[in-house]
Design a protein around this motif. Sequence first.
Motif, PDB file in Angstrom:
ATOM      1  N   GLN A   1       2.503   1.600  -3.436  1.00 23.46           N
ATOM      2  CA  GLN A   1       1.537   2.074  -4.423  1.00 23.46           C
ATOM      3  C   GLN A   1       1.228   3.552  -4.234  1.00 23.46           C
ATOM      4  O   GLN A   1       1.126   4.316  -5.202  1.00 23.46           O
ATOM      5  N   LYS A   2       1.109   3.957  -2.980  1.00 23.55           N
ATOM      6  CA  LYS A   2       0.832   5.361  -2.704  1.00 23.55           C
ATOM      7  C   LYS A   2       2.002   6.239  -3.135  1.00 23.55           C
ATOM      8  O   LYS A   2       1.819   7.287  -3.781  1.00 23.55           O
TER       9      LYS A   2
ATOM     10  N   GLY B   1       2.201   6.399  -6.895  1.00 22.08           N
ATOM     11  CA  GLY B   1       1.158   7.264  -7.430  1.00 22.08           C
ATOM     12  C   GLY B   1       1.512   8.741  -7.278  1.00 22.08           C
ATOM     13  O   GLY B   1       1.360   9.531  -8.217  1.00 22.08           O
ATOM     14  N   LEU B   2       1.964   9.103  -6.081  1.00 21.37           N
ATOM     15  CA  LEU B   2       2.348  10.498  -5.855  1.00 21.37           C
ATOM     16  C   LEU B   2       3.515  10.898  -6.741  1.00 21.37           C
ATOM     17  O   LEU B   2       3.550  11.997  -7.313  1.00 21.37           O
TER      18      LEU B   2
ATOM     19  N   ASP C   1       0.831  -1.206   0.000  1.00 25.33           N
ATOM     20  CA  ASP C   1       0.000   0.000   0.000  1.00 25.33           C
ATOM     21  C   ASP C   1       0.865   1.254   0.000  1.00 25.33           C
ATOM     22  O   ASP C   1       0.585   2.222  -0.742  1.00 25.33           O
ATOM     23  N   GLU C   2       1.914   1.230   0.823  1.00 27.41           N
ATOM     24  CA  GLU C   2       2.811   2.395   0.873  1.00 27.41           C
ATOM     25  C   GLU C   2       3.519   2.599  -0.463  1.00 27.41           C
ATOM     26  O   GLU C   2       3.656   3.729  -0.947  1.00 27.41           O
TER      27      GLU C   2
END
Length: 439
Positions: free
Chosen positions: A151-152, A155-156, A148-149
């Motif tokens: 992917q985040k 994305g950013l 999750d981290e």
Amino acid sequence: MAAANDELDHPELEPNKSKKWIFLAPIIILAVIAGGYFGVDWWLYSLSHVSTDDARVKGTLITVSSRVTGRLIEVEVEEGQPIKRGDVIARVQQGDFQARVALREAALEAAQSQLSSALLELDLERVVTEGQIERSEAVLGASQSQLDEAQKAAGLERQRARADLREKEAAVQEAKARMQSAKVNQDMASSDLKRANQLFEDGIIAAEQRDQSVATYDQAVARFQTAQEVLNKSHALLARAEAESRRVQLLRTNVRTRQRRVKESAALKNLAVAEQQRVRMKEEVAKTLEAKVKQAQAELALARMELDETVIVSPIDGVVSQVISDPGEHVRPGQAIAMVNDPQDVWVQANIEETHIGKVEIGQRVELDVDAYSQRKYEGKVIQIGAATRSEFAIIPAGSASAHFIKVTQRLPVKIAVDNSDGLLKPGMMVVVGIRIKE
């Protein structure tokens, strides 16, 4: 005439007959009186009693038998011997039964040992499986969190790189436009300078105007150089932004790596969960072994019971009525060893004719004359009236199919309670009963 002559010839006969009647008359009179008295007494007795001499003392005779097969090694009682409940009557050889007990004990110990090992393995398997599940869940949770981290962050970073790249591309385009504008200005300034130099050499314009054209040209050259430097910087920043965009690809690669780790962690968790099947299998094995232990315990209990049955004991307090088997005999289950009875547990069974049974009721008092004790009177009470005649229990019941019929008065059994506290009444003794039908 001859008879008359004989009487005349023997006159002494008449006095002899008279003397004989003198002696016989009182006897006959007494006999008639006694017969009348006893006849009346019997008639009165028959009006108030139902009597029969078809009666005898009954008792509960208990056959003590062997419940096991073996050789009878000892008989410890004699006929007529008083005995208490639990006293030893006989003993059967115990060797085979002791060996069976030892064999069943060994089988039970083996089954218990197998069960203990299976339970230990089951506990260990449970601990290991639970630890694997907890560990795999923790690893899966961490992997999911890292994914999750990642992917985040990807994305950013992708959004930032796109914005920066667009900004740098716009700056390059703007620098190119400025450089082209500066190039046009430089070319115009160069043309103006050449024309000014020509006009100055021709003397048409003054030196000041030429110097102004030179200055304008120098400024145009400077602006062009500045625009070119700005374009070079813009290209450099664009290249840097493009390089930064490749970092996004690295972050995407990291995301894919995290995804693989999540899948691996999920597979490990599924494997750990699948290991629970082995736990269930071991639980089934443990249940089977528990059943074997119970079976071994039951077999041991049965073997011990058979060993205990080699000692044959009296079931009641009473007297040994008969000893049937002798030491050395090979006995089988159900074979009689001795017979015992309780002297207090006796009653009288009278077989009453069916023509009189209607007068008999439960609770009526009974007068008993025992043949063995003719000088003693016993009293009893009717406690049960039979439900069928005695002939119904015969091997060939009365009224069986036959071409001939003979009517025979049947008898029904009547049970009479009697006090035998002194123990004188013995089963089988003959009794004359008189049931009082009228008080």
